[in-house]
Design a protein around this motif. Sequence first.
Motif, short mmCIF file in Angstrom:
data_model
loop_
_atom_site.label_atom_id
_atom_site.label_comp_id
_atom_site.label_asym_id
_atom_site.label_seq_id
_atom_site.Cartn_x
_atom_site.Cartn_y
_atom_site.Cartn_z
N LEU A 150 0.81 -1.22 0.00
CA LEU A 150 0.00 0.00 0.00
C LEU A 150 0.84 1.27 0.00
O LEU A 150 0.28 2.36 -0.07
CB LEU A 150 -0.93 0.01 1.21
CG LEU A 150 -1.92 -1.15 1.32
CD1 LEU A 150 -2.72 -1.03 2.61
CD2 LEU A 150 -2.85 -1.18 0.12
N GLY A 151 2.13 1.15 0.13
CA GLY A 151 3.00 2.32 0.17
C GLY A 151 4.14 2.10 1.14
O GLY A 151 4.06 1.26 2.03
N GLN A 152 5.20 2.87 0.93
CA GLN A 152 6.36 2.75 1.81
C GLN A 152 6.99 4.11 2.01
O GLN A 152 6.67 5.06 1.31
CB GLN A 152 7.37 1.78 1.21
CG GLN A 152 7.90 2.18 -0.14
CD GLN A 152 8.79 1.10 -0.74
OE1 GLN A 152 9.02 0.05 -0.15
NE2 GLN A 152 9.32 1.36 -1.92
N GLY A 153 7.88 4.17 2.98
CA GLY A 153 8.55 5.42 3.24
C GLY A 153 9.55 5.29 4.36
O GLY A 153 9.86 4.19 4.82
N THR A 154 10.01 6.44 4.81
CA THR A 154 10.88 6.50 5.97
C THR A 154 10.30 7.54 6.93
O THR A 154 9.69 8.53 6.49
CB THR A 154 12.34 6.87 5.62
OG1 THR A 154 12.33 8.11 4.91
CG2 THR A 154 13.00 5.81 4.77
N VAL A 155 10.48 7.29 8.20
CA VAL A 155 9.96 8.20 9.22
C VAL A 155 10.69 9.53 9.09
O VAL A 155 11.93 9.58 9.01
CB VAL A 155 10.15 7.59 10.63
CG1 VAL A 155 9.69 8.56 11.70
CG2 VAL A 155 9.42 6.25 10.72
N GLN A 156 9.93 10.61 9.06
CA GLN A 156 10.48 11.93 8.80
C GLN A 156 10.98 12.67 10.03
O GLN A 156 11.85 13.52 9.92
CB GLN A 156 9.45 12.79 8.06
CG GLN A 156 9.08 12.23 6.69
CD GLN A 156 10.30 12.10 5.80
OE1 GLN A 156 11.01 13.06 5.55
NE2 GLN A 156 10.56 10.89 5.32
N GLU A 157 10.42 12.35 11.20
CA GLU A 157 10.84 13.08 12.42
C GLU A 157 10.58 12.24 13.65
O GLU A 157 9.89 11.23 13.60
CB GLU A 157 10.11 14.42 12.52
CG GLU A 157 8.60 14.30 12.51
CD GLU A 157 7.91 15.65 12.45
OE1 GLU A 157 6.95 15.81 13.22
OE2 GLU A 157 8.31 16.52 11.67
N GLY A 158 11.15 12.68 14.76
CA GLY A 158 10.91 12.00 16.03
C GLY A 158 11.95 10.94 16.35
O GLY A 158 13.00 10.85 15.71
N ASP A 159 11.64 10.11 17.35
CA ASP A 159 12.58 9.10 17.85
C ASP A 159 12.97 8.06 16.80
O ASP A 159 14.03 7.48 16.88
CB ASP A 159 11.98 8.37 19.06
CG ASP A 159 11.82 9.28 20.27
OD1 ASP A 159 12.47 10.34 20.31
OD2 ASP A 159 11.05 8.91 21.17
N HIS A 160 12.10 7.82 15.84
CA HIS A 160 12.36 6.79 14.83
C HIS A 160 12.73 7.38 13.47
O HIS A 160 12.61 6.71 12.45
CB HIS A 160 11.14 5.88 14.69
CG HIS A 160 10.82 5.12 15.92
ND1 HIS A 160 11.63 4.13 16.44
CD2 HIS A 160 9.77 5.21 16.78
CE1 HIS A 160 11.10 3.64 17.53
NE2 HIS A 160 9.98 4.27 17.76
N GLN A 161 13.21 8.64 13.47
CA GLN A 161 13.54 9.30 12.21
C GLN A 161 14.49 8.43 11.38
O GLN A 161 15.45 7.86 11.90
CB GLN A 161 14.19 10.65 12.47
CG GLN A 161 14.44 11.44 11.21
CD GLN A 161 14.92 12.85 11.50
OE1 GLN A 161 15.11 13.25 12.63
NE2 GLN A 161 15.11 13.61 10.44
#
Length: 183
Positions: A150-161
């Motif tokens: 359904l889609g993918q990405g990378t975390v943009q901010e925060g603890d899991h950036q």
Amino acid sequence: MITMIAAVGQNRELGKQGKVVWSFREDLDFYLEQTRGKKLLVGKKTFDGLDTFPTGTTIYVLNEEAFDAAAKRKSDWGKEHTFVVTDLEKVINEYEFSDEELIVIGGAGVYAQVLPHASKLLITEIQATDSSADAFFPNINEALYNRIPLGQGTVQEGDHQGLAYEFAEYDRIAQDRNDSKSA
């Protein structure tokens, strides 16, 4: 129809010390989009750990004994739409082959009990592991499901950036009771 939704690490990690392992905006947005206005089933420990609930949801809290679950909801609407259920088999029988959707939101024990009856899984697949996790998603028999990215990405901010993830939908291939027992 029973749907399950979860964010799961590479080793099926869900939580640690009563909290989710993976918490980031992109997954929260996906969760809210999928659950807003729906009927949700949640175990009591997970229910107790939640501060807010998606708008317009009806919450069924699975627990061995009745308690005042409605008191935890902040809005009057929410209080009128929060119920305790003590008979999981009855809930499964009501929704398993129904056109009406029930979404299971956790915890690990509820996922394990309901997985053999789930028609659809909405999984945020986290491309990482967490060795301190103490709650895990059950094994998925992938032969019983069609996996749809359904889609993918990378975390943009925060603890899991920078953490990579993919949203995936697993749709059950076989829908009769005999097949559902082997999930």
